[in-house]
Design a protein around this motif. Sequence first.
Motif, PDB file in Angstrom:
ATOM      1  N   GLY A  94      74.616  53.391  25.579  1.00 50.08           N
ATOM      2  CA  GLY A  94      73.666  53.341  26.679  1.00 50.08           C
ATOM      3  C   GLY A  94      73.286  54.722  27.181  1.00 50.08           C
ATOM      4  O   GLY A  94      73.841  55.744  26.764  1.00 50.08           O
ATOM      5  N   ILE A  95      72.316  54.755  28.087  1.00 45.29           N
ATOM      6  CA  ILE A  95      71.851  56.011  28.676  1.00 45.29           C
ATOM      7  C   ILE A  95      71.649  55.811  30.172  1.00 45.29           C
ATOM      8  O   ILE A  95      71.105  54.800  30.615  1.00 45.29           O
ATOM      9  CB  ILE A  95      70.522  56.481  28.032  1.00 45.29           C
ATOM     10  CG1 ILE A  95      70.751  56.922  26.585  1.00 45.29           C
ATOM     11  CG2 ILE A  95      69.906  57.633  28.831  1.00 45.29           C
ATOM     12  CD1 ILE A  95      69.494  57.388  25.879  1.00 45.29           C
ATOM     13  N   GLU A  96      72.112  56.803  30.945  1.00 44.19           N
ATOM     14  CA  GLU A  96      71.839  56.826  32.376  1.00 44.19           C
ATOM     15  C   GLU A  96      70.652  57.743  32.636  1.00 44.19           C
ATOM     16  O   GLU A  96      70.540  58.808  32.028  1.00 44.19           O
ATOM     17  CB  GLU A  96      73.052  57.327  33.157  1.00 44.19           C
ATOM     18  CG  GLU A  96      74.254  56.410  33.060  1.00 44.19           C
ATOM     19  CD  GLU A  96      75.277  56.672  34.162  1.00 44.19           C
ATOM     20  OE1 GLU A  96      75.033  57.578  34.983  1.00 44.19           O
ATOM     21  OE2 GLU A  96      76.291  55.958  34.194  1.00 44.19           O
ATOM     22  N   CYS A  97      69.792  57.321  33.529  1.00 42.95           N
ATOM     23  CA  CYS A  97      68.614  58.106  33.883  1.00 42.95           C
ATOM     24  C   CYS A  97      68.625  58.393  35.375  1.00 42.95           C
ATOM     25  O   CYS A  97      68.718  57.481  36.192  1.00 42.95           O
ATOM     26  CB  CYS A  97      67.342  57.351  33.499  1.00 42.95           C
ATOM     27  SG  CYS A  97      65.835  58.035  34.229  1.00 42.95           S
ATOM     28  N   TRP A  98      68.541  59.680  35.730  1.00 41.44           N
ATOM     29  CA  TRP A  98      68.305  60.100  37.105  1.00 41.44           C
ATOM     30  C   TRP A  98      66.857  60.566  37.171  1.00 41.44           C
ATOM     31  O   TRP A  98      66.433  61.396  36.361  1.00 41.44           O
ATOM     32  CB  TRP A  98      69.225  61.253  37.498  1.00 41.44           C
ATOM     33  CG  TRP A  98      70.659  60.888  37.676  1.00 41.44           C
ATOM     34  CD1 TRP A  98      71.655  60.954  36.739  1.00 41.44           C
ATOM     35  CD2 TRP A  98      71.284  60.405  38.873  1.00 41.44           C
ATOM     36  NE1 TRP A  98      72.847  60.545  37.274  1.00 41.44           N
ATOM     37  CE2 TRP A  98      72.652  60.203  38.585  1.00 41.44           C
ATOM     38  CE3 TRP A  98      70.819  60.121  40.166  1.00 41.44           C
ATOM     39  CZ2 TRP A  98      73.559  59.739  39.546  1.00 41.44           C
ATOM     40  CZ3 TRP A  98      71.721  59.660  41.113  1.00 41.44           C
ATOM     41  CH2 TRP A  98      73.071  59.475  40.801  1.00 41.44           C
ATOM     42  N   ILE A  99      66.091  60.037  38.108  1.00 42.53           N
ATOM     43  CA  ILE A  99      64.694  60.435  38.229  1.00 42.53           C
ATOM     44  C   ILE A  99      64.361  60.716  39.679  1.00 42.53           C
ATOM     45  O   ILE A  99      64.799  60.010  40.584  1.00 42.53           O
ATOM     46  CB  ILE A  99      63.749  59.360  37.643  1.00 42.53           C
ATOM     47  CG1 ILE A  99      62.284  59.815  37.765  1.00 42.53           C
ATOM     48  CG2 ILE A  99      63.954  58.003  38.289  1.00 42.53           C
ATOM     49  CD1 ILE A  99      61.318  58.979  36.947  1.00 42.53           C
ATOM     50  N   ARG A 100      63.606  61.766  39.875  1.00 43.60           N
ATOM     51  CA  ARG A 100      63.208  62.192  41.218  1.00 43.60           C
ATOM     52  C   ARG A 100      61.689  62.119  41.337  1.00 43.60           C
ATOM     53  O   ARG A 100      60.970  62.774  40.574  1.00 43.60           O
ATOM     54  CB  ARG A 100      63.694  63.613  41.471  1.00 43.60           C
ATOM     55  CG  ARG A 100      63.426  64.162  42.873  1.00 43.60           C
ATOM     56  CD  ARG A 100      64.244  65.430  43.026  1.00 43.60           C
ATOM     57  NE  ARG A 100      63.938  66.166  44.238  1.00 43.60           N
ATOM     58  CZ  ARG A 100      64.591  67.255  44.634  1.00 43.60           C
ATOM     59  NH1 ARG A 100      65.589  67.716  43.889  1.00 43.60           N
ATOM     60  NH2 ARG A 100      64.270  67.892  45.735  1.00 43.60           N
ATOM     61  N   LEU A 101      61.213  61.302  42.260  1.00 45.87           N
ATOM     62  CA  LEU A 101      59.785  61.128  42.518  1.00 45.87           C
ATOM     63  C   LEU A 101      59.531  61.249  44.010  1.00 45.87           C
ATOM     64  O   LEU A 101      60.458  61.155  44.820  1.00 45.87           O
ATOM     65  CB  LEU A 101      59.306  59.756  42.036  1.00 45.87           C
ATOM     66  CG  LEU A 101      59.455  59.419  40.548  1.00 45.87           C
ATOM     67  CD1 LEU A 101      59.088  57.962  40.305  1.00 45.87           C
ATOM     68  CD2 LEU A 101      58.581  60.341  39.696  1.00 45.87           C
ATOM     69  N   ASN A 102      58.258  61.421  44.375  1.00 46.54           N
ATOM     70  CA  ASN A 102      58.003  61.412  45.808  1.00 46.54           C
ATOM     71  C   ASN A 102      58.242  60.002  46.339  1.00 46.54           C
ATOM     72  O   ASN A 102      58.203  59.021  45.598  1.00 46.54           O
ATOM     73  CB  ASN A 102      56.616  61.978  46.134  1.00 46.54           C
ATOM     74  CG  ASN A 102      55.482  60.984  46.005  1.00 46.54           C
ATOM     75  OD1 ASN A 102      55.547  59.869  46.508  1.00 46.54           O
ATOM     76  ND2 ASN A 102      54.429  61.393  45.329  1.00 46.54           N
TER      77      ASN A 102
END
Length: 398
Positions: free
Chosen positions: A363-371
């Motif tokens: 599996g893969i973990e995703c951290w994402i930063r958006l407004n």
Amino acid sequence: MVPPTYIPILLFYPTSDHQRVQQLKKSLSETLTRFYPFAGTIKDNAFIECNDDGACFIEARVSCLLSHILNEPDHEVLKQFLPINFESSEGGKGCVLLVQANYFKGGGIAVGLCLSHKIADAATLSTFIRSWAASASGSDQRVVNPLFDSVPMAPPKDISVDPPSVEMKVYKSVTKRFVFHGSKIADLKVKVANNFVENPTKVEALAALIWKCARKASRVTLGFSSRPSAFYQNVNIRNKIVPPVPNGSVGNFVGSFIARSEEAAETDLHGLVAELRKGIEQFTSKAKRVPLSEDISVISEPQTAAIGFLSRDDMDFYVCTSWCRFELYEAADFGWGKPMWVSSAVPTCNNMVILVDAEGGDGIECWIRLNEDEMKVFECDQELLSYAAFNPSVWKTG
């Protein structure tokens, strides 16, 4: 060319064996004799003064249980387990390596590391952790002897670039975590495969999905039916340049490419994954054409282009870094066993995506930063949620 920041990483262990912390310090000193530049100081954005000032080691006691942190990971809380603000300008002039050992109430340890991005990339950080953990656990056969061979490949030269004047817009941003399990990634790879990309990698498949859903959130928020976008992908260039360099080579062996989507209509996943594949193939072709010792434009040109895109308000620009394939879980056994969770901490800027292998490697973990407004749309996207779990618990009982 690298901004003065640190690469952050957090390693969580359920152990109550705090007695080994002295061994942790001792083995860190031993490891620094091999990775000697990490005990020095960066000078004038050009070289490292190997003055043996040493790395910084901090011990902290945490007044809550480890399970409270891992049941619902929050990036604002996680940052407190790092020894320094990873966006600190000290990354370009101060201590090269900082470590913080966090001891949780009731047992459990989190080891937070910050390594200056000026002289290291994620692959170098992985090499350092592997060698340090081997020394700490007494596994001499796993000790890695680093290679400092970048100077002959890219001799010192004036590579200063005068970037255009950029006025960065400030948004109120939020960071969220999504986990893609191996079976879901396999389904996604089948869906995005096409005549141009018959066998997409898991990173390509996930990047295409995240790009599509983020673009959609931007259009909904701004009220546009169409809007051009670009996706900036960092690349480990060790095996893509001539001559190639070993994985144990210490340095910042990072290139990048920019995939573009100018179509007015909503681009489907097939089109986006094809753009990503075209980008990496064009980068690799150019990287193999001329040695870096003769021409570094393959690295500098995408960075200059990215600065230009960041100043535009008529398009969306996303930055993606993948930490997959570094085998961080296997590397970070300090004698307590493999960590129960590895986190890259947090993205450093708006519209940034960080991908990290989940435990087990499938599996893969995703951290994402958006407004903030775009994240409200993104996190409810049904196509995204058909493949991703939103911030599931890391804590394991029994």
